[in-house]
Design an enzyme around this catalytic site. Structure first.
Site, PDB file in Angstrom:
ATOM      1  N   LYS A 199       0.824  -1.307  -0.078  1.00  0.00           N
ATOM      2  CA  LYS A 199       0.040   0.047  -0.129  1.00  0.00           C
ATOM      3  C   LYS A 199       0.921   1.265   0.140  1.00  0.00           C
ATOM      4  O   LYS A 199       1.098   1.892   1.133  1.00  0.00           O
ATOM      5  CB  LYS A 199      -0.874   0.023   1.375  1.00  0.00           C
ATOM      6  CG  LYS A 199      -2.061   1.019   1.041  1.00  0.00           C
ATOM      7  CD  LYS A 199      -2.964   0.646  -0.353  1.00  0.00           C
ATOM      8  CE  LYS A 199      -3.778   1.507  -0.604  1.00  0.00           C
ATOM      9  NZ  LYS A 199      -4.595   1.098  -1.887  1.00  0.00           N
ATOM     10  N   SER A 397      -8.246   0.077  -6.106  1.00  0.00           N
ATOM     11  CA  SER A 397      -8.576   0.609  -4.514  1.00  0.00           C
ATOM     12  C   SER A 397     -10.154   0.620  -4.471  1.00  0.00           C
ATOM     13  O   SER A 397     -10.774  -0.391  -4.773  1.00  0.00           O
ATOM     14  CB  SER A 397      -7.922   1.613  -3.969  1.00  0.00           C
ATOM     15  OG  SER A 397      -6.482   1.116  -3.894  1.00  0.00           O
TER      16      SER A 397
END
Length: 609
Positions: A199, A397
């Site tokens: 991430k 995402s």
């Protein structure tokens, strides 16, 4: 002198409209004025026989139509950029393919580049390939091409380059901007909580360079997109991918003569020489200064019913454009407001005339809460009618979150997707304030009553609370993907971790069903709904027909009548471009409004250059 008069008329137009508003003229009166001007115009552009459609490659192409307010503001400013939707571009090229009056499409790259990513460029490229198969010509001309512009232009029958021009073939790169040093210098503290080792969205705030994991995923993504570039361009120009790689490694920038020697262009000529060839193609009078032509934007206004492009049916396929950052609430222009899009999907679900839905996703993600609100509506809608996802340049995402429960997911090989991970950013201004003589004190009735404060960093115990929330949402995300994609949870856990993938790799690992663009998704939706050819598109978000007519058309018509020139304001110097990147980073931070402070988003500044 002519430009001065045009700009003066533009200012006069804005002043007159302003006077109507501020002098107390009612909105109805203003709308009547605009409607009257628009109604006095012809019903559509005239297309002459043996015409060439001119496609200005500097034109701004987006998924969604601008709102009425955006259109009015842009028109009255006098400094704007020509704009079309991708859907409109594809339809116009198909219309030109069927139109006997059109003999060619001219890709004019002399005015600079556009804003498109490789996935959208690939869709336009495929439409141009179909146009060529009909026996009509595609001619491309440029002065300076980068990889994006040449990726599209290389599809042409004839590729021409200005003698002083050049082509950039030096591969692809991504140069993230890191803000942690500046934040520390000015005393702004940042604490992050995240789930997923890849991430990288938080790295610009806490690191000064890429982490090994983030570097790995960006390298794989670039390799996939670059591989598609070499294969696609190579097939059109009959150049091996290996030769293109050698050019990138050894030459990088090819001057006009070298570009021709290496087979990248067919002609090294000036624009007037290209015009002369187009005059011959169109049979234009030798005394005329130019060839018989119509701009792509004007040609889009030509009715397409007789050409079989526009349909008329009670059966609707809704195309919902989710483009921009995902934010909580209604959102503004250029944003995907979770509540607003949930209402759109709810309305579509209850509309009996809508038989299927195509959700076009073009977003790096954003608010996890907003993503969940929309994903729920997608699931409920799928229970009633087919929902098909078409992924654009980005669908990652939060964008992937809302796609998980669709019937089918389409992506281009160079779409950026995945990034199944979540994070939270906790900012405090303690040092900044203290250095300037500002302090805080606190009175509370429970241990964590002030845990939302920006007056101090969060304690380890408070960080643990936020981490639990992040872990919970991450596990929810993984489970949603596993259920929606019918994949084992363990496999999803392995390919998640916040990692981004190209569309071609995403298909290999099960995150995407088919490689294809918006047209392929629409055709699949029609098939799933068993509509045959009896269907019509209906696009969302929608402006009312009155707004679209008055503001989308009338103001443009007034500008055309006055001969107001639409100018393009686009920086070219590297320093200004870097400052704009910084502005974009700060704008992203300002748009982070999730009520839980948790986000599902791509790395802040992942750009392929």
């Amino acid at each position: 002198m002519a430009n001065f008069l045009k700009q003066t008329l533009a200012s006069l137009l804005g002043t007159l409209l302003g006077l109507f508003i501020f002098a107390g003229v009612s909105t109805t009166g203003l709308l009547f004025l605009l409607f009257a001007v628009a109604s006095s115009s012809n019903t559509g552009p005239v297309v002459k026989d043996k015409s060439v459609v001119v496609f200005d490659l500097s034109m701004n192409i987006t998924d969604r139509e601008p709102s009425a307010g955006e259109e009015l503001q842009n028109r009255l400013s006098g400094v704007t950029q020509e704009r079309m939707t991708l859907r409109n571009v594809l339809d116009s090229i198909e219309k030109a393919r069927r139109d006997r009056r059109i003999v060619a499409i001219y890709l004019d790259g002399s005015r600079g580049s556009n804003n498109l990513g490789f996935a959208s460029l690939r869709e336009i490229r495929k439409a141009l390939e179909e146009f060529r198969k009909s026996g009509k010509k595609v001619i491309a001309y440029g002065v300076g091409w980068g990889e994006q512009e040449y990726y599209l232009s290389s599809v042409a029958d004839t590729v021409a380059l200005n003698p002083l021009g050049r082509i950039e073939v030096n591969g692809l790169s991504s140069q993230p901007m890191f803000l942690s040093g500046a934040l520390q210098k000015y005393g702004i503290g940042v604490q992050v909580v995240r789930a997923g080792k890849f991430k990288g969205a938080v790295e610009p705030l806490v690191l000064d360079k890429l982490s090994p994991e983030n570097r790995e995923q960006i390298q794989k993504l670039l390799d996939d997109v670059w591989g598609d570039w070499r294969t696609t361009v190579g097939n059109s120009r009959k150049i091996s991918p290996q030769k293109l790689q050698a050019i990138a490694d050894n030459e990088a920038l090819l001057e006009a003569a070298a570009a021709k020697t290496n087979g990248l262009v067919d002609q090294v000529v000036y624009s007037d020489q290209v015009v002369a060839d187009l005059k011959k193609l169109t049979g234009s009078d030798g005394k005329e200064n130019t060839f018989t032509q119509i701009s792509l934007r004007r040609y889009a206004q030509v009715p397409g019913q007789s050409l079989g492009v526009e349909r008329n049916s009670q059966n609707k396929i809704a195309v919902v454009y989710a483009e921009g950052d995902i934010v909580d609430g209604k959102g503004e222009g250029g944003q995907i407001g979770g509540d607003r899009f949930a209402r759109i999907l709810n309305k579509i679900r209850q509309d009996e005339n809508v038989k299927a839905v195509v959700l076009r996703i073009n977003t790096p993600g954003g608010s996890a809460t907003a993503s969940e609100v929309m994903q729920r509506e997608v699931r409920l809608t799928r229970e009633v009618k087919p929902v098909v996802v078409s992924m654009g340049d980005y669908a990652a995402s939060g964008g992937y979150w809302i796609a998980t429960d669709s019937n089918r997911i389409f992506a281009e090989p160079n779409t950026i997707t995945g990034s199944i991970g979540v994070f939270g950013v906790l900012v405090n201004g303690q040092k900044l304030a203290n250095d300037n003589g500002i302090t805080w004190d606190s009175v509370k009735t429970a241990r964590y009553a002030d845990n939302q404060t920006v007056a101090r960093p969060k304690s380890p115990q408070e960080i643990a609370i936020y981490q639990r929330s992040v872990d919970r949402l991450y596990n929810m995300f993984v489970n949603k993907v596993a259920q929606g994609r019918k994949l084992p949870t363990q496999k999803v856990a392995e390919i998640a971790q916040g990692r981004v993938w190209s569309g071609v790799t995403a298909k290999q690992i099960g995150l995407v069903d088919e490689i294809g663009g918006l047209n392929a998704a629409i055709e699949y939706a029609a098939k799933e709904a068993k509509l045959g050819q009896n269907w019509q598109l209906q696009e969302y978000p929608r402006e009312s027909s009155l707004e679209a007519r008055l503001f989308g058309g009338a103001v443009e018509e007034i500008s055309n009548k006055l001969g107001v020139e639409k100018l393009v304001s686009k920086p070219n110097d590297p320093l200004t471009i870097e400052f704009q990147k910084l502005q974009q980073e700060m704008a992203i931070l300002q748009r982070m409004n999730d009520p839980q402070g948790i986000y599902a988003r791509l790395p802040f500044n992942l750009k392929i250059e």
